[in-house]
Design a protein around this motif. Structure first.
Motif, PDB file in Angstrom:
ATOM      1  N   SER A   1      34.510  42.895  28.466  1.00  0.00           N
ATOM      2  CA  SER A   1      33.913  42.878  29.807  1.00  0.00           C
ATOM      3  C   SER A   1      33.479  41.474  30.199  1.00  0.00           C
ATOM      4  N   LEU A   2      32.906  40.730  29.249  1.00  0.00           N
ATOM      5  CA  LEU A   2      32.495  39.360  29.539  1.00  0.00           C
ATOM      6  C   LEU A   2      33.698  38.489  29.883  1.00  0.00           C
ATOM      7  N   LEU A   3      34.797  38.655  29.156  1.00  0.00           N
ATOM      8  CA  LEU A   3      35.989  37.861  29.443  1.00  0.00           C
ATOM      9  C   LEU A   3      36.551  38.177  30.818  1.00  0.00           C
ATOM     10  N   LEU A   4      36.589  39.460  31.163  1.00  0.00           N
ATOM     11  CA  LEU A   4      37.182  39.870  32.433  1.00  0.00           C
ATOM     12  C   LEU A   4      36.315  39.497  33.625  1.00  0.00           C
ATOM     13  N   ASN A   5      35.025  39.288  33.394  1.00  0.00           N
ATOM     14  CA  ASN A   5      34.110  38.976  34.496  1.00  0.00           C
ATOM     15  C   ASN A   5      33.663  37.519  34.504  1.00  0.00           C
ATOM     16  N   SER A   6      34.298  36.681  33.683  1.00  0.00           N
ATOM     17  CA  SER A   6      33.957  35.258  33.642  1.00  0.00           C
ATOM     18  C   SER A   6      34.981  34.454  34.438  1.00  0.00           C
TER      19      SER A   6
ATOM     20  N   HIS B   1      41.778  37.288  23.457  1.00  0.00           N
ATOM     21  CA  HIS B   1      42.329  36.437  24.505  1.00  0.00           C
ATOM     22  C   HIS B   1      42.950  37.284  25.613  1.00  0.00           C
ATOM     23  N   VAL B   2      42.835  36.774  26.845  1.00  0.00           N
ATOM     24  CA  VAL B   2      43.362  37.482  28.020  1.00  0.00           C
ATOM     25  C   VAL B   2      44.267  36.543  28.808  1.00  0.00           C
ATOM     26  N   TRP B   3      45.496  36.995  29.036  1.00  0.00           N
ATOM     27  CA  TRP B   3      46.445  36.277  29.887  1.00  0.00           C
ATOM     28  C   TRP B   3      46.765  37.119  31.119  1.00  0.00           C
ATOM     29  N   GLU B   4      47.021  36.441  32.212  1.00  0.00           N
ATOM     30  CA  GLU B   4      47.482  37.088  33.435  1.00  0.00           C
ATOM     31  C   GLU B   4      48.971  36.811  33.611  1.00  0.00           C
ATOM     32  N   VAL B   5      49.737  37.866  33.864  1.00  0.00           N
ATOM     33  CA  VAL B   5      51.163  37.724  34.170  1.00  0.00           C
ATOM     34  C   VAL B   5      51.402  38.287  35.566  1.00  0.00           C
ATOM     35  N   LEU B   6      52.001  37.482  36.432  1.00  0.00           N
ATOM     36  CA  LEU B   6      52.352  37.911  37.792  1.00  0.00           C
ATOM     37  C   LEU B   6      53.861  38.069  37.861  1.00  0.00           C
TER      38      LEU B   6
ATOM     39  N   ARG C   1      49.237  32.790  33.343  1.00  0.00           N
ATOM     40  CA  ARG C   1      47.978  32.045  33.332  1.00  0.00           C
ATOM     41  C   ARG C   1      47.067  32.604  32.241  1.00  0.00           C
ATOM     42  N   TYR C   2      46.535  31.685  31.457  1.00  0.00           N
ATOM     43  CA  TYR C   2      45.527  32.072  30.469  1.00  0.00           C
ATOM     44  C   TYR C   2      44.189  32.154  31.179  1.00  0.00           C
ATOM     45  N   LEU C   3      43.488  33.278  31.014  1.00  0.00           N
ATOM     46  CA  LEU C   3      42.227  33.465  31.721  1.00  0.00           C
ATOM     47  C   LEU C   3      41.017  33.092  30.882  1.00  0.00           C
ATOM     48  N   ASN C   4      40.918  33.677  29.678  1.00  0.00           N
ATOM     49  CA  ASN C   4      39.724  33.457  28.874  1.00  0.00           C
ATOM     50  C   ASN C   4      39.945  33.870  27.435  1.00  0.00           C
TER      51      ASN C   4
ATOM     52  N   CYS D   1      23.180  40.172  29.843  1.00  0.00           N
ATOM     53  CA  CYS D   1      22.300  40.451  30.985  1.00  0.00           C
ATOM     54  C   CYS D   1      22.952  39.990  32.289  1.00  0.00           C
ATOM     55  N   GLY D   2      23.565  38.800  32.250  1.00  0.00           N
ATOM     56  CA  GLY D   2      24.251  38.303  33.434  1.00  0.00           C
ATOM     57  C   GLY D   2      25.404  39.202  33.833  1.00  0.00           C
ATOM     58  N   LEU D   3      26.129  39.709  32.840  1.00  0.00           N
ATOM     59  CA  LEU D   3      27.230  40.623  33.119  1.00  0.00           C
ATOM     60  C   LEU D   3      26.732  41.898  33.783  1.00  0.00           C
ATOM     61  N   SER D   4      25.645  42.446  33.275  1.00  0.00           N
ATOM     62  CA  SER D   4      25.104  43.678  33.836  1.00  0.00           C
ATOM     63  C   SER D   4      24.728  43.496  35.306  1.00  0.00           C
ATOM     64  N   ILE D   5      24.092  42.375  35.616  1.00  0.00           N
ATOM     65  CA  ILE D   5      23.714  42.098  37.002  1.00  0.00           C
ATOM     66  C   ILE D   5      24.956  41.903  37.867  1.00  0.00           C
ATOM     67  N   HIS D   6      25.916  41.167  37.330  1.00  0.00           N
ATOM     68  CA  HIS D   6      27.157  40.890  38.057  1.00  0.00           C
ATOM     69  C   HIS D   6      27.874  42.191  38.433  1.00  0.00           C
TER      70      HIS D   6
END
Length: 278
Positions: free
Chosen positions: A38-43, A96-101, A229-232, A245-250
């Protein structure tokens, strides 16, 4: 302060919270994400200039034309050949998370997204799922939702909950949109996918650990245009409490209020801390 913040966030309508599109066929198939994912996807994504955002000019079929920036490959029109490409940099550990379009109209048959070692072939005769066609690669064929490894079809992904495999095989596949995220956990040897902001769970397990694994694709369609694209990424260390905590608020704020951190009942330093991850 905590009560004030809870009250402010609690007044957000459910439809305004960051969520998958309600019309997505993948929404009923999504599973909860770990706090680490969740932190990776929301950063905020890494800089586009990161070498992990580029396709490899050497680990690439000669039928793939590489863009000058290295982030895009285009398959030349060629018949009776399956072609593959790998990212310039692989990973041996961490998540690791990559985006493929990849536009659905430019896929054709045997459009596969996955990971591979440096030893899998990048070209073969005939039309086939090249990624997943041997023991050194694992792939998800987008057209029919089949998983492939070691030259074998392993079944539909994601699996329909409560539906027998025989029934799934005759049901129409879920149409996969342009944007697909690969989620590689090199520490546990697993690979999963995110579609329409829905994490679809583990597609493959028992991937080799300590071996460099690369994002990879294969295609048989002339003119297929694929962007990477490499995301995080993150180590296997537990996430920091402040980050959680930041993730929860986000997440509670939702996408439509992500620029309104100045209205939160928080000290300015905390407002600035939350803002970069939006």
């Amino acid at each position: 302060m905590g009560l004030s913040l809870s009250g402010w966030l609690g007044g957000i309508p459910a439809k305004m919270k960051k969520d998958a599109p309600s019309s997505s066929s993948f929404l009923p198939l999504s599973i909860p994400t770990s706090s680490r994912l969740s932190l990776l996807l929301n950063s905020s994504p890494v800089d586009p200039g990161d070498p992990r955002c580029r396709w490899s000019p050497t680990h690439c079929s000669p039928h793939f034309l590489l863009s000058q920036c290295g982030e895009e490959v285009t398959r030349a029109p060629t018949q009776q050949i399956s072609d593959g490409a790998r990212g310039e940099k692989g990973e041996r550990g961490g998540m690791h998370v990559w985006e493929v379009l990849w536009c659905p109209t430019h896929r054709g048959s045997h459009a596969v997204i996955g990971v591979s070692t440096e030893h899998c072939p990048l070209q073969t005769s005939g039309y086939t799922a090249l990624m997943g066609g041997d023991s050194q690669s694992w792939g998800w064929e987008l057209t029919n939702n089949q998983l492939w490894h070691a030259g074998q079809a392993l079944g539909r992904y994601p699996g329909e909950r409560g539906v027998q495999a025989e029934e799934q095989s005759v049901s129409p596949p879920h149409p996969v949109p342009e944007r697909v995220l690969l989620v590689l956990d090199a520490d546990t040897g697993t690979l999963g996918y995110v579609v329409d902001d829905c994490f679809l769970g583990m597609a493959f397990k028992d991937l080799p650990q300590g071996v460099e694994l690369f994002p990879a694709i294969s295609s048989v369609r002339g003119g297929a245009f694929i962007r990477l694209r490499y995301l995080n990424g993150a180590t296997r260390e537990p996430p920091a409490l402040m980050a959680l905590c930041g993730l929860s608020i986000h997440v509670c704020m939702g996408k439509e209020r992500e620029t309104q951190t100045d209205r939160l009942p928080l000290p300015p330093p905390l407002q600035r801390y939350i803002l970069p991850s939006m």
